[in-house]
Scaffold this active site. Structure first.
Site, PDB file in Angstrom:
ATOM      1  N   THR A 179       4.009   2.983   5.663  1.00 57.35           N
ATOM      2  CA  THR A 179       2.610   2.558   5.675  1.00 57.35           C
ATOM      3  C   THR A 179       1.832   3.513   6.560  1.00 57.35           C
ATOM      4  OG1 THR A 179       1.057   0.890   6.502  1.00 57.35           O
ATOM      5  CG2 THR A 179       3.226   0.861   7.480  1.00 57.35           C
ATOM      6  N   ILE A 180       0.599   3.802   6.187  1.00 50.04           N
ATOM      7  CA  ILE A 180      -0.182   4.730   7.027  1.00 50.04           C
ATOM      8  C   ILE A 180      -0.616   4.060   8.329  1.00 50.04           C
ATOM      9  CG2 ILE A 180      -1.000   6.088   5.060  1.00 50.04           C
ATOM     10  CD1 ILE A 180      -3.781   4.694   5.515  1.00 50.04           C
ATOM     11  N   ASP A 181      -0.535   2.725   8.397  1.00 50.85           N
ATOM     12  CA  ASP A 181      -1.098   1.999   9.544  1.00 50.85           C
ATOM     13  C   ASP A 181      -0.299   2.088  10.838  1.00 50.85           C
ATOM     14  OD1 ASP A 181      -3.258   1.127   8.056  1.00 50.85           O
ATOM     15  OD2 ASP A 181      -2.187  -0.623   7.299  1.00 50.85           O
ATOM     16  N   LYS A 240     -24.826  17.905  22.178  1.00 49.45           N
ATOM     17  CA  LYS A 240     -25.562  17.962  20.922  1.00 49.45           C
ATOM     18  C   LYS A 240     -25.204  16.818  19.968  1.00 49.45           C
ATOM     19  CE  LYS A 240     -27.594  22.304  20.744  1.00 49.45           C
ATOM     20  NZ  LYS A 240     -28.347  22.019  21.970  1.00 49.45           N
ATOM     21  N   GLY A 256       0.846  -1.203   0.000  1.00 51.81           N
ATOM     22  CA  GLY A 256       0.000   0.000   0.000  1.00 51.81           C
ATOM     23  C   GLY A 256       0.873   1.242   0.000  1.00 51.81           C
ATOM     24  N   ARG A 274       1.173  -5.308  -5.969  1.00 54.03           N
ATOM     25  CA  ARG A 274       1.195  -6.551  -5.189  1.00 54.03           C
ATOM     26  C   ARG A 274       1.747  -7.604  -6.147  1.00 54.03           C
ATOM     27  NH1 ARG A 274      -0.669  -4.491  -0.276  1.00 54.03           N
ATOM     28  NH2 ARG A 274      -2.484  -3.207  -0.593  1.00 54.03           N
ATOM     29  N   VAL A 282      18.048   8.407  -2.915  1.00 51.14           N
ATOM     30  CA  VAL A 282      18.783   8.710  -4.156  1.00 51.14           C
ATOM     31  C   VAL A 282      19.873   9.749  -3.889  1.00 51.14           C
ATOM     32  CG1 VAL A 282      18.555   9.713  -6.470  1.00 51.14           C
ATOM     33  CG2 VAL A 282      16.856   8.059  -5.646  1.00 51.14           C
ATOM     34  N   ASP A 299       1.965   0.148  11.881  1.00 50.79           N
ATOM     35  CA  ASP A 299       1.952  -1.173  12.518  1.00 50.79           C
ATOM     36  C   ASP A 299       3.234  -1.976  12.317  1.00 50.79           C
ATOM     37  OD1 ASP A 299       1.661  -1.604   9.830  1.00 50.79           O
ATOM     38  OD2 ASP A 299       0.007  -3.005   9.994  1.00 50.79           O
ATOM     39  N   GLN A 317      -7.583   8.527   3.012  1.00 53.83           N
ATOM     40  CA  GLN A 317      -6.588   8.431   4.093  1.00 53.83           C
ATOM     41  C   GLN A 317      -5.188   8.108   3.583  1.00 53.83           C
ATOM     42  OE1 GLN A 317      -8.583   6.162   7.631  1.00 53.83           O
ATOM     43  NE2 GLN A 317      -9.795   5.811   5.807  1.00 53.83           N
ATOM     44  N   ASP A 375       4.287  -4.315   6.249  1.00 47.53           N
ATOM     45  CA  ASP A 375       4.540  -5.653   6.748  1.00 47.53           C
ATOM     46  C   ASP A 375       4.872  -6.675   5.647  1.00 47.53           C
ATOM     47  OD1 ASP A 375       4.532  -6.798   9.237  1.00 47.53           O
ATOM     48  OD2 ASP A 375       2.687  -7.911   8.778  1.00 47.53           O
ATOM     49  N   ALA A 425     -13.105  12.408  20.011  1.00 42.23           N
ATOM     50  CA  ALA A 425     -14.194  11.436  19.800  1.00 42.23           C
ATOM     51  C   ALA A 425     -14.689  10.903  21.144  1.00 42.23           C
ATOM     52  CB  ALA A 425     -13.689  10.282  18.942  1.00 42.23           C
ATOM     53  N   ARG A 433      -6.787  -2.534   9.770  1.00 50.09           N
ATOM     54  CA  ARG A 433      -7.365  -3.878   9.845  1.00 50.09           C
ATOM     55  C   ARG A 433      -6.921  -4.583  11.121  1.00 50.09           C
ATOM     56  NH1 ARG A 433      -5.879  -5.508   4.334  1.00 50.09           N
ATOM     57  NH2 ARG A 433      -6.977  -3.800   3.398  1.00 50.09           N
TER      58      ARG A 433
HETATM   59  P1  ADP Z   1       2.354  -4.090   2.630  1.00 50.23           P
HETATM   60  O1  ADP Z   1       3.837  -4.057   2.396  1.00 50.23           O
HETATM   61  O2  ADP Z   1       1.730  -2.740   2.541  1.00 50.23           O
HETATM   62  O3  ADP Z   1       2.013  -4.835   3.896  1.00 50.23           O
HETATM   63  P2  ADP Z   1       1.507  -6.430   1.044  1.00 50.23           P
HETATM   64  O4  ADP Z   1       1.183  -7.266   2.219  1.00 50.23           O
HETATM   65  O5  ADP Z   1       0.584  -6.445  -0.101  1.00 50.23           O
HETATM   66  O6  ADP Z   1       1.699  -4.894   1.414  1.00 50.23           O
HETATM   67  O7  ADP Z   1       2.934  -6.899   0.534  1.00 50.23           O
HETATM   68  C1  ADP Z   1       3.542  -6.267  -0.579  1.00 50.23           C
HETATM   69  C2  ADP Z   1       4.296  -7.246  -1.409  1.00 50.23           C
HETATM   70  O8  ADP Z   1       5.360  -7.834  -0.653  1.00 50.23           O
HETATM   71  C3  ADP Z   1       3.518  -8.455  -1.900  1.00 50.23           C
HETATM   72  O9  ADP Z   1       2.735  -8.171  -3.022  1.00 50.23           O
HETATM   73  C4  ADP Z   1       4.642  -9.417  -2.241  1.00 50.23           C
HETATM   74  O10 ADP Z   1       5.213  -9.116  -3.480  1.00 50.23           O
HETATM   75  C5  ADP Z   1       5.659  -9.132  -1.143  1.00 50.23           C
HETATM   76  N1  ADP Z   1       5.517 -10.130  -0.075  1.00 50.23           N
HETATM   77  C6  ADP Z   1       4.537 -10.220   0.850  1.00 50.23           C
HETATM   78  N2  ADP Z   1       4.696 -11.297   1.645  1.00 50.23           N
HETATM   79  C7  ADP Z   1       5.804 -11.943   1.200  1.00 50.23           C
HETATM   80  C8  ADP Z   1       6.510 -13.128   1.587  1.00 50.23           C
HETATM   81  N3  ADP Z   1       6.096 -13.886   2.593  1.00 50.23           N
HETATM   82  N4  ADP Z   1       7.622 -13.453   0.893  1.00 50.23           N
HETATM   83  C9  ADP Z   1       8.054 -12.697  -0.120  1.00 50.23           C
HETATM   84  N5  ADP Z   1       7.440 -11.573  -0.551  1.00 50.23           N
HETATM   85  C10 ADP Z   1       6.338 -11.187   0.096  1.00 50.23           C
END
Ligand code: ADP
Length: 319
Positions: free
Chosen positions: A125-127, A214, A11, A72, A24, A129, A251, A103, A186, A171
């Site tokens: 990531t905005i999360d 209110k 994301g 992805r 860079v 997490d 967001q 993640d 809130a 999530r």
């Molecule tokens: P985010 O990084 O935002 O959590 P995703 O979970 O969609 O987003 O992961 C992004 C990309 O990272 C995936 O599309 C995939 O290419 C790679 N990826 C995710 N999990 C694995 C894994 N277990 N091993 C190798 N590459 C991974």
């Protein structure tokens, strides 16, 4: 190390561009050649790789999204996909890679590390997490976007005496809900890390109503349940008139805040320093305003912790 690569994956988040710019320029400043990998791991496998110059990252520090695009890529979860990626980097002479993402992207960086390829993860990531950092790139911008929405909804809510339910992203992590809810005053904040008690919420709403309040604003993280589902439950438990706003992808967008740009610049530059020091397999972060780095293989097993003290405070302040 003479040549490094950078990619954004998963994301997108505001501030990723500021991180790319820092990587860079820091790299070039120290005599490296820096290559941009387009479309995340998918571009790595397909060799969508281009050399970036100082000017290539001009005029992007203030833009949301990512100039390298993201995707992805299921193939990268396989050994063959990972090998293809490594071969492409060898073809371009790239000896180290910076991965900006969440993640899932870190899992990809972990896989490359396990194959012996030097990789550094930058939390984007905005999360908010990712373990091993107090803040991720994009989080500050996202909570300010949510806050702006809460403030606007508050204006209209007070004109109509309604209970507004605002569904925000998150999530598995309640950080966006918690920080924006606390900042926006809130009445109730629902996070995936805790169960809620409908009786307690209804009681609090009634008490507020009795003292002439209110409107009420409830922030729900999407991981708890959808705003609409929660509204239905609330209407069944009380007779309050509710309205739901699902903030969705706004967001993720927007110009990054000063805080996110500074964080992205610092983390991006640190990632390059680590590669220059010959240290791969690291994840950079910020803790107590100090740059830190951890073993990427270890950090991924650590669960992210939401700030429960702030969660308790939000309840104390919404009596
Ligand atoms: P985010 O990084 O935002 O959590 P995703 O979970 O969609 O987003 O992961 C992004 C990309 O990272 C995936 O599309 C995939 O290419 C790679 N990826 C995710 N999990 C694995 C894994 N277990 N091993 C190798 N590459 C991974």
């Amino acid at each position: 190390m003479k040549r490094i690569g950078v990619l954004t994956s998963g994301g997108d988040a505001p501030g990723m561009n500021a991180a790319i710019r820092a990587i860079v320029r820091k790299g070039i400043y120290h005599g490296l050649e820096v290559f941009g990998v387009y479309n995340g791991y998918s571009g790595l496998i397909n060799g969508k790789i281009e050399k970036l110059e100082v000017g290539s990252v001009g005029d992007i520090i203030h833009r949301g999204g990512t100039m390298l695009h993201s995707a992805r890529c299921l193939e990268f979860k396989t050994q063959e996909g990972q090998q293809k990626g490594i071969e492409q980097m060898k073809k371009f002479g790239i000896e180290g890679l910076v991965v900006i993402g969440g993640d899932g992207s870190y899992q990809g960086a972990k896989a490359l590390t396990e194959h012996g390829f030097p990789c550094v993860g930058v939390p984007g990531t905005i999360d908010n997490d990712i373990p091993g950092t107090d803040f991720t790139i994009g989080f500050d911008t996202a909570i300010n976007t949510v806050l702006d929405a809460i403030d606007k909804i508050r204006d209209t809510a007070s004109s109509h005496e309604r209970t507004f339910i605002i569904e925000v992203m998150g999530r598995d992590a309640g950080d966006i809900a918690l920080w924006s809810g606390l900042a926006g005053g809130a009445e109730t904040i629902l996070i995936p890390e805790d169960n809620y008690d409908m009786n307690e919420i209804a009681e609090r709403l009634r008490k507020g109503n009795d003292r002439g309040k209110k409107h009420s604003i409830i922030v729900v993280a999407e991981g708890v349940k959808s705003g609409n589902e929660f509204a239905k439950e609330l209407e069944e438990a009380t007779n309050f008139d509710t309205r739901v706003s699902v903030l969705g992808h706004i967001q993720r967008g927007g110009s990054p805040t000063a805080s996110d740009r500074v964080l992205a610049s610092r983390l991006g530059a640190r990632a390059v320093e680590l590669l220059l020091e010959g240290k791969g397999g690291r994840a950079v972060g910020i803790e107590n305003n100090q740059l830190v780095d951890y073993d990427i293989l270890e950090i991924l097993g650590t669960p992210h912790k939401v700030a429960f003290d702030m969660y308790r405070l939000s309840k104390e302040l919404s009596i």
